[in-house]
Design a protein around this motif. Structure first.
Motif, PDB file in Angstrom:
ATOM      1  N   ASP A 484       0.848  -1.192   0.000  1.00 55.18           N
ATOM      2  CA  ASP A 484       0.000   0.000   0.000  1.00 55.18           C
ATOM      3  C   ASP A 484       0.886   1.246   0.000  1.00 55.18           C
ATOM      4  OD1 ASP A 484      -2.203  -1.656   0.121  1.00 55.18           O
ATOM      5  OD2 ASP A 484      -2.434  -1.456   2.299  1.00 55.18           O
ATOM      6  N   VAL A 485       0.451   2.260  -0.736  1.00 55.07           N
ATOM      7  CA  VAL A 485       1.238   3.482  -0.898  1.00 55.07           C
ATOM      8  C   VAL A 485       0.371   4.686  -0.557  1.00 55.07           C
ATOM      9  CG1 VAL A 485       2.524   4.933  -2.533  1.00 55.07           C
ATOM     10  CG2 VAL A 485       2.669   2.443  -2.691  1.00 55.07           C
ATOM     11  N   GLU A 486       0.969   5.640   0.169  1.00 52.32           N
ATOM     12  CA  GLU A 486       0.302   6.910   0.456  1.00 52.32           C
ATOM     13  C   GLU A 486       1.244   8.047   0.098  1.00 52.32           C
ATOM     14  OE1 GLU A 486      -1.910   7.572   4.224  1.00 52.32           O
ATOM     15  OE2 GLU A 486      -0.564   9.300   4.460  1.00 52.32           O
ATOM     16  N   ILE A 487       0.726   9.038  -0.622  1.00 48.23           N
ATOM     17  CA  ILE A 487       1.513  10.200  -1.025  1.00 48.23           C
ATOM     18  C   ILE A 487       0.856  11.452  -0.473  1.00 48.23           C
ATOM     19  CG2 ILE A 487       2.342  11.571  -2.979  1.00 48.23           C
ATOM     20  CD1 ILE A 487       2.467   8.980  -4.592  1.00 48.23           C
ATOM     21  N   GLN A 488       1.614  12.209   0.315  1.00 45.00           N
ATOM     22  CA  GLN A 488       1.122  13.434   0.940  1.00 45.00           C
ATOM     23  C   GLN A 488       1.934  14.613   0.445  1.00 45.00           C
ATOM     24  OE1 GLN A 488      -1.308  14.253   3.901  1.00 45.00           O
ATOM     25  NE2 GLN A 488      -0.947  16.004   2.560  1.00 45.00           N
ATOM     26  N   VAL A 489       1.321  15.457  -0.385  1.00 44.61           N
ATOM     27  CA  VAL A 489       1.950  16.682  -0.852  1.00 44.61           C
ATOM     28  C   VAL A 489       1.528  17.810   0.081  1.00 44.61           C
ATOM     29  CG1 VAL A 489       2.103  18.324  -2.769  1.00 44.61           C
ATOM     30  CG2 VAL A 489       2.011  15.876  -3.234  1.00 44.61           C
ATOM     31  N   PRO A 490       2.464  18.661   0.536  1.00 49.26           N
ATOM     32  CA  PRO A 490       2.101  19.732   1.468  1.00 49.26           C
ATOM     33  C   PRO A 490       0.919  20.554   0.977  1.00 49.26           C
ATOM     34  CG  PRO A 490       4.477  19.622   1.248  1.00 49.26           C
ATOM     35  CD  PRO A 490       3.904  18.657   0.237  1.00 49.26           C
ATOM     36  N   GLY A 491      -0.047  20.752   1.848  1.00 47.65           N
ATOM     37  CA  GLY A 491      -1.218  21.548   1.510  1.00 47.65           C
ATOM     38  C   GLY A 491      -2.322  20.783   0.819  1.00 47.65           C
ATOM     39  N   SER A 492      -2.145  19.466   0.614  1.00 48.93           N
ATOM     40  CA  SER A 492      -3.149  18.668  -0.082  1.00 48.93           C
ATOM     41  C   SER A 492      -3.532  17.453   0.746  1.00 48.93           C
ATOM     42  CB  SER A 492      -2.627  18.208  -1.451  1.00 48.93           C
ATOM     43  OG  SER A 492      -2.278  19.303  -2.259  1.00 48.93           O
ATOM     44  N   GLU A 493      -4.664  16.865   0.436  1.00 49.75           N
ATOM     45  CA  GLU A 493      -5.084  15.634   1.091  1.00 49.75           C
ATOM     46  C   GLU A 493      -4.229  14.472   0.602  1.00 49.75           C
ATOM     47  OE1 GLU A 493      -7.422  15.168   3.504  1.00 49.75           O
ATOM     48  OE2 GLU A 493      -7.434  17.368   3.568  1.00 49.75           O
ATOM     49  N   PRO A 494      -3.929  13.505   1.468  1.00 49.38           N
ATOM     50  CA  PRO A 494      -3.125  12.355   1.035  1.00 49.38           C
ATOM     51  C   PRO A 494      -3.860  11.507   0.002  1.00 49.38           C
ATOM     52  CG  PRO A 494      -3.971  12.025   3.258  1.00 49.38           C
ATOM     53  CD  PRO A 494      -4.282  13.441   2.894  1.00 49.38           C
ATOM     54  N   LYS A 495      -3.080  10.942  -0.914  1.00 45.45           N
ATOM     55  CA  LYS A 495      -3.611  10.027  -1.922  1.00 45.45           C
ATOM     56  C   LYS A 495      -3.143   8.624  -1.574  1.00 45.45           C
ATOM     57  CE  LYS A 495      -5.239  13.463  -4.407  1.00 45.45           C
ATOM     58  NZ  LYS A 495      -6.697  13.709  -4.558  1.00 45.45           N
ATOM     59  N   ARG A 496      -4.071   7.666  -1.577  1.00 48.05           N
ATOM     60  CA  ARG A 496      -3.755   6.300  -1.173  1.00 48.05           C
ATOM     61  C   ARG A 496      -3.985   5.329  -2.330  1.00 48.05           C
ATOM     62  NH1 ARG A 496      -6.272   8.796   3.185  1.00 48.05           N
ATOM     63  NH2 ARG A 496      -4.954   8.921   5.076  1.00 48.05           N
ATOM     64  N   PHE A 497      -3.082   4.360  -2.436  1.00 47.11           N
ATOM     65  CA  PHE A 497      -3.142   3.349  -3.488  1.00 47.11           C
ATOM     66  C   PHE A 497      -2.953   1.990  -2.823  1.00 47.11           C
ATOM     67  CE2 PHE A 497      -1.326   7.291  -4.973  1.00 47.11           C
ATOM     68  CZ  PHE A 497      -2.052   7.585  -6.115  1.00 47.11           C
ATOM     69  N   ARG A 498      -3.908   1.116  -2.999  1.00 51.19           N
ATOM     70  CA  ARG A 498      -3.886  -0.188  -2.352  1.00 51.19           C
ATOM     71  C   ARG A 498      -3.326  -1.255  -3.299  1.00 51.19           C
ATOM     72  NH1 ARG A 498      -4.394   1.559   2.749  1.00 51.19           N
ATOM     73  NH2 ARG A 498      -6.329   2.734   3.092  1.00 51.19           N
TER      74      ARG A 498
END
Length: 510
Positions: A484-498
């Protein structure tokens, strides 16, 4: 410069050595001017977007003038041709340089998709814009970046104001004037002077205003009032408040940790947070630095190199502050007899735990009274489940005056390789063969946080000593086939990939 391509020199176990068409010039002479022991940075980035990571090496010059006068003193750009072959493209690129250079900071500051380059020098810095056709343009004069003649030895691109572009932090070392520099001896023989003989300098911060322009905000940010003897810097969100902070190693004076308060201001908190010096309270010769989560607890930890009897201090982030982790992890015991410069957290065995790779040698001259012990081998320390470190197998390169080190995948096989420099020696790429699955995440947003399973990495191109790596983030996965992968860019909601399949490069664009 010619298009020289060199091949395999030696192989031992999982390591294969490939010498490169670059030799680091120091300008060291009978008069031991301090800059001669300090060069050796590296920039790793895909300048031509062909999917292979290329190399840039800043180079020295004759001292005390500090100006390049021959082709052998030129900076060097090497294009990766694949299969560990590299071609000299320096002249075609326009990156030869003119002064004595130490560090190279790679990042796409203008967000045009092409990675640019900032080169740190003895009396000036140079900003080179990647034109996308194999050439770079010196845009320093129009950029507004002016380091006021100070000795820049490193720095970091990072987004301190969370506006989506890369701002620039420059690390300045000491005030150096050859006309007043003392002559020092070690055991009765001329050698490089201790940093106590040189005055400290302030660092510098430049806000990216867009359109290729920068504004010097060193004063309003609160950074200018702190004078140190900076050696390296790393940017990371240490307190997890969404803003990137800065940690700066200082040579024999207290380190700095600048906490980003938001609204363009920083406060220095190293002493309160426990990273100004080791528990002894004696400031070491703090050198290269890296900041990543070595124990997979979700918080960014700190590691920097130093000289013999100082260890390589490792600090575990507890959230509210840091605790010394060198003794508990046995890293103190492993490194007390060592001197180090370049350093990187890198999962070299793809087991899911970040190991440590170090470029070692003394700061004293290899031609001085202590020449016999000045040269040291490269080392790496295997991470055992975030609990302790053990010595990794030997890397088959002879002891030398190593300086820069970067870990990156130069042959796209999922295993991290190493590139190193050494004073008055040929640079080398060290190809590494490993087992285990892996995932790489190619993301360029400064300050972004990527979580892969229980692992976390912060997006920052600065690493080690005088070096940078604008490279995909590497994660070893061991036997796992998906993650599972989560990407958090400053100022944005995290994006999750299962359930992301292993053994691929995941390319991220906003």
């Amino acid at each position: 410069m010619f298009g020289l391509v060199l091949g395999l020199l030696v192989a031992a176990g999982p390591w294969q050595i490939y010498p490169l068409p670059f030799r680091l010039t120091t300008g060291e002479g009978a008069r031991k001017h301090l800059p001669a022991t300090m060069p050796g940075g590296i920039a790793v980035f895909d300048y031509d977007q062909d999917g292979l990571l290329d190399l840039f090496f800043p180079n020295g010059a004759a001292l005390p003038a500090g100006r390049k006068t021959s082709a052998r003193e030129s900076n060097r750009l090497l294009r990766n041709l694949g299969n560990m072959r590299f071609e000299d493209r320096t002249v075609l690129s326009g990156l030869e340089g003119a002064g004595y250079d130490f560090a190279a900071l790679a990042a796409d500051y203008d967000q045009d998709g092409w990675t640019d380059l900032l080169v740190c020098g003895l009396r000036e810095v140079r900003l080179y814009r990647n034109l996308g056709n194999g050439r770079f343009q010196d845009v320093t004069a129009s950029s507004g970046i002016q380091n006021q003649g100070r000795w820049c030895i490193g720095g970091a691109w990072f987004d301190y104001d969370r506006d989506g572009d890369a701002d620039l932090f420059l690390v300045n070392y000491v005030r150096w004037d050859p006309s007043t520099e003392p002559q020092c001896k070690v055991d009765g023989v001329p050698d490089f002077c201790h940093p106590r003989y040189y005055a400290p300098e302030p660092n510098a911060l430049f806000r990216n205003d867009g359109g290729g322009r920068f504004t010097d905000v060193s004063q309003p940010s609160g950074l200018a009032k702190y004078r140190g003897k900076g050696m390296a810097a790393v940017a990371a969100d240490f307190d997890q408040d969404g803003y990137s902070d800065l940690f700066v190693t200082n040579d024999r004076v207290l380190n700095f940790l600048f906490r980003n308060l938001g609204e363009g201001r920083f406060e220095e908190r190293a002493l309160e947070l426990g990273v100004a010096a080791p528990p002894s309270g004696n400031p070491p010769s703090s050198m290269g630095v890296d900041a990543q989560d070595f124990d997979n607890d979700g918080k960014v930890d700190l590691l920097y190199t130093a000289l013999r009897d100082e260890t390589f201090p490792l600090s575990r982030n507890r959230g509210a502050d840091f605790e010394d982790a060198g003794l508990k992890t046995k890293l103190d015991l492993l490194t007390r007899s060592m001197a180090g410069w370049g350093v990187a957290f890198a999962d070299l065995d793809n087991d899911g735990w970040k190991d440590i790779a170090v470029a070692r040698s003394d700061v004293l001259s290899a031609k001085g009274a202590r020449a016999r012990s000045a040269r040291e081998p490269l080392s790496w320390f295997r991470n055992r489940d975030g609990q302790q470190f053990v010595m990794g197998d030997a890397i088959p390169l002879a002891p030398d005056m190593y300086r820069g080190l970067v870990a990156a995948d130069f042959d796209n096989d999922g295993c991290l390789d190493l590139v190193v420099t050494a004073l008055e020696s040929q640079a080398s790429v060290i190809r590494h063969r490993c087992q285990g699955n892996w995932l790489m995440v190619d993301i360029r947003q400064p300050g972004a946080i990527v979580k892969v399973g229980s692992q976390r990495r912060s997006v920052s191109t600065s690493v080690g000593y005088a070096s940078s790596c604008a490279c995909p983030l590497h994660f070893g996965l061991g036997a796992a086939q998906t993650v599972d992968v989560e990407i958090q860019v400053p100022g944005s909601e995290p994006k999750r990939f299962r359930g992301v399949p292993a053994n691929q490069v995941l390319r991220w664009s906003p």
